[in-house]
Scaffold this motif. Structure first.
Motif, mmCIF file in Angstrom:
data_model
loop_
_atom_site.group_PDB
_atom_site.id
_atom_site.type_symbol
_atom_site.label_atom_id
_atom_site.label_comp_id
_atom_site.label_asym_id
_atom_site.label_seq_id
_atom_site.Cartn_x
_atom_site.Cartn_y
_atom_site.Cartn_z
ATOM 1 N N THR A 30 11.603 -2.423 2.598
ATOM 2 C CA THR A 30 11.581 -0.782 2.479
ATOM 3 C C THR A 30 12.751 -0.447 3.431
ATOM 4 O OG1 THR A 30 9.326 -0.707 2.271
ATOM 5 C CG2 THR A 30 10.266 1.386 3.038
ATOM 6 N N LYS A 83 6.651 -13.601 6.647
ATOM 7 C CA LYS A 83 7.721 -12.687 7.256
ATOM 8 C C LYS A 83 8.681 -13.326 8.176
ATOM 9 C CE LYS A 83 4.963 -8.451 6.223
ATOM 10 N NZ LYS A 83 4.228 -7.400 7.009
ATOM 11 N N THR A 133 4.440 1.286 9.017
ATOM 12 C CA THR A 133 5.079 0.570 10.335
ATOM 13 C C THR A 133 6.743 1.066 10.547
ATOM 14 O OG1 THR A 133 5.823 -1.310 8.963
ATOM 15 C CG2 THR A 133 3.714 -1.525 10.167
ATOM 16 N N PHE A 134 7.101 1.375 9.535
ATOM 17 C CA PHE A 134 8.665 1.626 9.365
ATOM 18 C C PHE A 134 9.493 0.482 9.717
ATOM 19 C CE2 PHE A 134 12.155 4.571 8.816
ATOM 20 C CZ PHE A 134 11.676 5.337 7.554
ATOM 21 N N GLN A 140 -4.129 -5.578 -4.759
ATOM 22 C CA GLN A 140 -3.724 -5.420 -3.032
ATOM 23 C C GLN A 140 -5.298 -5.333 -2.348
ATOM 24 O OE1 GLN A 140 -1.322 -2.457 -1.389
ATOM 25 N NE2 GLN A 140 -1.140 -3.705 0.516
ATOM 26 N N VAL A 168 -0.097 -12.417 5.737
ATOM 27 C CA VAL A 168 1.082 -12.088 5.279
ATOM 28 C C VAL A 168 2.031 -12.481 6.213
ATOM 29 C CG1 VAL A 168 0.095 -10.559 3.395
ATOM 30 C CG2 VAL A 168 0.976 -9.753 5.719
ATOM 31 N N GLY A 220 0.862 -1.009 0.157
ATOM 32 C CA GLY A 220 -0.117 -0.131 0.114
ATOM 33 C C GLY A 220 0.746 1.352 -0.134
ATOM 34 N N THR A 245 8.969 -2.586 7.551
ATOM 35 C CA THR A 245 8.997 -3.355 6.736
ATOM 36 C C THR A 245 10.580 -3.674 6.085
ATOM 37 O OG1 THR A 245 6.793 -2.737 6.065
ATOM 38 C CG2 THR A 245 7.746 -4.055 4.406
ATOM 39 N N GLN A 266 -4.803 -8.154 7.868
ATOM 40 C CA GLN A 266 -3.659 -8.948 6.837
ATOM 41 C C GLN A 266 -3.081 -9.899 7.542
ATOM 42 O OE1 GLN A 266 -3.729 -5.148 6.566
ATOM 43 N NE2 GLN A 266 -2.342 -5.426 8.246
ATOM 44 N N GLY A 270 -2.871 0.258 5.279
ATOM 45 C CA GLY A 270 -1.775 0.217 4.407
ATOM 46 C C GLY A 270 -2.526 0.427 2.853
HETATM 47 O O1 F6P Z 1 2.784 -7.331 4.070
HETATM 48 C C1 F6P Z 1 1.847 -6.789 3.752
HETATM 49 C C2 F6P Z 1 1.680 -5.410 4.106
HETATM 50 O O2 F6P Z 1 1.650 -5.052 5.669
HETATM 51 C C3 F6P Z 1 0.729 -4.545 3.561
HETATM 52 O O3 F6P Z 1 -0.502 -4.593 4.298
HETATM 53 C C4 F6P Z 1 1.277 -3.111 3.616
HETATM 54 O O4 F6P Z 1 0.659 -2.353 2.644
HETATM 55 C C5 F6P Z 1 2.758 -3.218 3.121
HETATM 56 O O5 F6P Z 1 2.801 -4.429 3.539
HETATM 57 C C6 F6P Z 1 3.727 -2.138 3.642
HETATM 58 O O6 F6P Z 1 3.638 -1.888 5.008
HETATM 59 P P1 F6P Z 1 4.320 -0.745 5.335
HETATM 60 O O7 F6P Z 1 3.599 0.584 4.972
HETATM 61 O O8 F6P Z 1 3.977 -0.892 6.971
HETATM 62 O O9 F6P Z 1 5.928 -0.837 4.997
#
Ligand code: F6P
Length: 546
Positions: A213, A512, A207-208, A349, A508, A154, A210, A505, A267
Motif C-alpha cells: 500500500t 513479510k 497500520t499504514f 479473507q 502472514v 481488509g 503495509t 493473523q 482489518g
Molecule cells: O497481511 C495481512 C493483513 O495484515 C490483513 O490482515 C490486513 O487486512 C491487510 O494485511 C492490510 O493491512 P493494513 O490495513 O494494515 O494495510
C-alpha cells in the motif's frame, strides 16, 4: 486427545455421525414432509433453507449442545460487550460497535466508544457529501470524478466488494477504482484511464506500514505531482484512513482528510469503519448507513435469537458438522447475483484469515481440523466450469447458494432462468440420479445392451451433497449489510467451538519478514546472504535475467 474432542458433546456427535453418515437425504425428505418447515428460518426478508443438509432433529440438538458446551452465548456477550477477546493482541473485537444503531453505549475498559464512532461517521458524511456535490474540488478547481482506493486485504476487499454489490446505487458522476497489487501493472493500468485533475486517492491502511500500500501510494503521489506540477496538489487529492495518525501525517496527508479508526477493529472486519469511505463516496452516506443498519439488524438477531433459531449459529455449526465429522476440506459459496461477484474473494479473507489457526487460545496445538478452505464463484458461471466435481467427484463439498427475488435490471426471462438454475443445482446435488433412473433414461433414448451398461456408471449421480439456500428480496444496502454480518458471525461461532482466536493473523508475518530480508538482496547482488539452495538459486536467476 484435547478437551474438545474428548468432550461429551463431541463424542455424542461422533456416534451420531456414524449412525447417520450413510442415510440419504432422499430418504429424509421422503420420511418427513415437514422437513422444509422444520429446517428453515426467515428473518427480515432473508430466508435460510438448511433442509438440504445431512441432518435430523438429533443432529441439530447435538450441535446446539456443542455450542452450549463451548459457552457460545457467553462469548457472544463478551464480543458485543467489548472484552479483549483478541487475546494475543490484547484487543477487543468491536466491529459491531461501528454499526451499533441502538443508541446503547459500548464500553472498552470503561470508556464508551460510541461518541468516537459517531464523530468519524459525521466526518465521513461531510467529506463524502462535499466531494459528491462538487464542494471539495481538485487543485485546479475541477470536480472530482474518480476515486482510487489504495489498500490491500481488509483495506481493499471489503469496500471493493460492497461498491461492486451496490453499483445500482452509485452516483453517475463518480467512479471508484481499487488498487491493491504491488505489481505495478495494477496502478499503471488504473491511472492510464484517469485524469489527475479530477482524481482523489484514498490511502487505506490500518497500520499504514503495509509495503504494497505504501509503495503504491508513493507512486500515485509522484504521478499526481508530476501531472499537476505542484506538491501542494497533494492536499486536495489525497485522503487517508488509518489507526496510525502519526504515519499518515509523515506521509504528508492533509490532517483534514484523515479518517481514523481504532485498534479494536480488525482489518477484515473494517469495512464498517472509515475504511468504508470509498463506499460512502460511491453510493452516498445515506446508503452507507443503511448498510450499517442491515448489519446491526443481523447483530441483534445473532445476539438475541435462541441458538436453534439463530441463522449464523446454525450456519457455523453446520460447517463444523461437515468439516470435523464428515471431514470435508472445503466450503463453497455461489451467489446468483452478478453484483456479488467479489463476495467469494471477500469471504476467503474473512473466513480463512480468521479461522486458519493451528493452536487454540492457550497456545496448545489442536488435534482437530479448524477453518475450512473457502472458495466460490458466481452461480450460473460456476455451473459451467467446476460443478462437475461437486456433483460427481469423490469429495464432499458443502455449498451455500445465495439469490435475490428481484433483479436490479429485470430483463425478459433472465431472472426466472437464473433462479431455475439455482434451485435445480441444489435439487440435483441433494437428489442425485440412481442407476435405475439413469438406466430408464438411457433406454428411453434407445440405448441397450453393452452400450447402455458401459455408459451407465457415468450417468449416475450419488447426490446427498449438502447445500444451504439463502434467498433475499433484492441486493440493497440493508440486505447486503445483513449478509456480510451473517458470515462474520458464522466465522465467530466456529472459532468459539474450536477454541481459537479468530481476530489475529500471525501467519502472514513470516512471509513479510523474509520479503524484507530478500528485497535488499535483489537490489544488490553483493548483499546476498545464505538461504536454502532453492531460494538462493532463484535470487541468482533474478540477477542473471535482469
Ligand atoms: O497481511 C495481512 C493483513 O495484515 C490483513 O490482515 C490486513 O487486512 C491487510 O494485511 C492490510 O493491512 P493494513 O490495513 O494494515 O494495510
Amino acid at each position: 486427545m484435547s478437551k474438545l474432542t474428548e468432550s461429551p458433546a463431541w463424542q455424542a456427535l461422533r456416534l451420531h455421525h456414524a449412525a447417520i453418515e450413510n442415510v440419504h437425504m432422499r430418504q429424509m425428505f421422503g420420511e418427513d414432509p415437514a422437513r422444509f418447515r422444520k429446517f428453515s428460518l426467515e428473518f427480515d426478508r432473508l430466508l435460510f433453507d438448511y433442509s438440504k443438509n445431512r441432518i435430523n432433529d438429533q443432529t441439530v440438538r447435538l450441535l446446539i449442545e456443542l455450542a452450549e458446551q463451548a459457552r457460545l452465548p457467553v462469548w457472544i456477550e463478551r464480543m458485543f460487550g467489548g472484552d479483549r477477546i483478541n487475546n494475543t493482541e490484547h484487543r477487543a473485537a468491536l466491529h459491531t460497535a461501528l454499526r451499533n444503531r441502538s443508541g446503547r453505549p459500548v464500553p472498552v475498559d470503561g470508556k464508551d466508544v460510541m461518541p468516537d464512532v459517531l464523530r468519524v461517521l459525521g466526518s465521513m458524511r461531510r467529506f463524502s457529501d462535499a466531494v459528491r456535490n462538487g464542494e471539495h474540488r481538485g487543485h485546479t478547481g475541477k470536480a472530482i470524478t474518480d476515486i482510487v482506493n489504495i489498500g490491500i486485504g481488509g483495506s481493499d476487499l471489503g469496500p471493493q466488494m460492497v461498491c461492486e454489490s451496490l453499483k445500482p446505487y452509485a452516483a453517475d458522476n463518480l467512479d471508484v477504482h481499487f488498487v491493491s497489487n504491488i505489481d505495478s501493472s495494477h496502478l499503471t493500468d488504473t491511472l492510464n484511464r484517469l485524469d489527475a485533475e479530477t482524481t482523489l486517492f484514498i490511502v487505506s491502511s490500518k497500520t499504514f506500514t503495509t509495503q504494497e500500500t505504501i509503495t503504491n501510494a508513493r507512486s500515485a503521489r509522484a504521478w499526481l505531482v508530476e501531472r499537476l506540477g505542484n506538491e501542494h496538489a497533494v492536499a486536495r487529492h489525497f485522503a487517508a484512513v488509518s489507526t496510525n495518525l502519526e504515519a499518515t501525517s509523515k506521509f504528508g496527508i492533509n490532517p483534514e482528510n484523515v479518517f481514523e479508526f481504532w485498534d479494536w477493529v480488525g482489518g477484515r472486519y473494517s469495512l464498517w469503519s472509515a475504511i468504508g469511505l470509498p463506499i460512502a463516496l460511491y453510493v452516498g452516506m445515506d446508503r452507507f448507513e443503511e448498510l450499517l443498519g442491515g448489519a446491526h439488524a443481523m447483530d441483534e438477531h445473532f445476539r438475541h435469537a435462541p441458538l436453534d433459531k439463530n441463522i449464523p449459529v446454525l450456519m457455523g455449526l453446520l460447517g463444523i458438522w461437515y468439516g470435523n465429522f464428515f471431514k470435508a476440506d472445503t466450503n463453497t459459496m455461489f451467489p446468483y447475483d452478478q453484483h456479488l461477484h467479489r463476495f467469494p474473494a471477500y469471504l476467503q479473507q474473512l473466513d480463512m484469515e480468521s479461522n486458519g489457526k493451528r493452536v487454540d487460545r492457550d497456545g496448545q496445538t489442536v488435534d482437530y481440523d479448524t477453518g475450512l478452505i473457502v472458495w466460490g464463484e458466481l452461480g450460473s458461471n460456476g455451473q459451467h466450469a467446476f460443478f462437475q466435481l461437486i456433483h460427481q467427484g469423490t469429495r464432499l463439498i458443502p455449498s451455500d447458494f445465495l439469490a435475490p427475488m428481484h433483479s436490479h435490471h429485470p430483463l425478459g426471462e433472465h431472472h426466472a432462468i437464473m433462479m431455475a438454475n439455482c434451485y435445480a443445482q441444489t435439487e440435483a446435488l441433494m437428489l442425485g440420479k440412481t442407476a435405475e433412473e439413469a438406466r430408464a433414461e438411457l433406454k428411453a433414448q434407445g440405448l441397450q445392451g453393452a452400450t447402455l451398461e458401459a455408459l451407465l456408471p457415468h450417468k449416475v449421480f450419488p447426490g446427498n451433497k449438502p447445500t444451504n439456500t439463502l434467498l433475499f428480496d433484492r441486493l440493497d444496502p440493508h440486505t447486503l449489510g445483513m449478509l456480510i454480518a451473517l458470515y462474520e458471525h458464522k466465522v465467530f461461532v466456529q472459532s468459539v467451538v474450536w477454541n481459537i482466536n479468530p481476530f489475529d493473523q500471525w501467519g502472514v508475518e513470516l512471509g513479510k519478514q523474509l520479503a524484507g530480508k530478500i528485497l535488499p538482496e535483489l537490489r544488490d547482488a553483493a548483499s546476498a546472504s545464505s538461504h536454502d539452495a532453492s531460494t538462493s538459486s532463484l535470487i541468482d536467476y533474478y540477477h542473471q535475467h535482469r
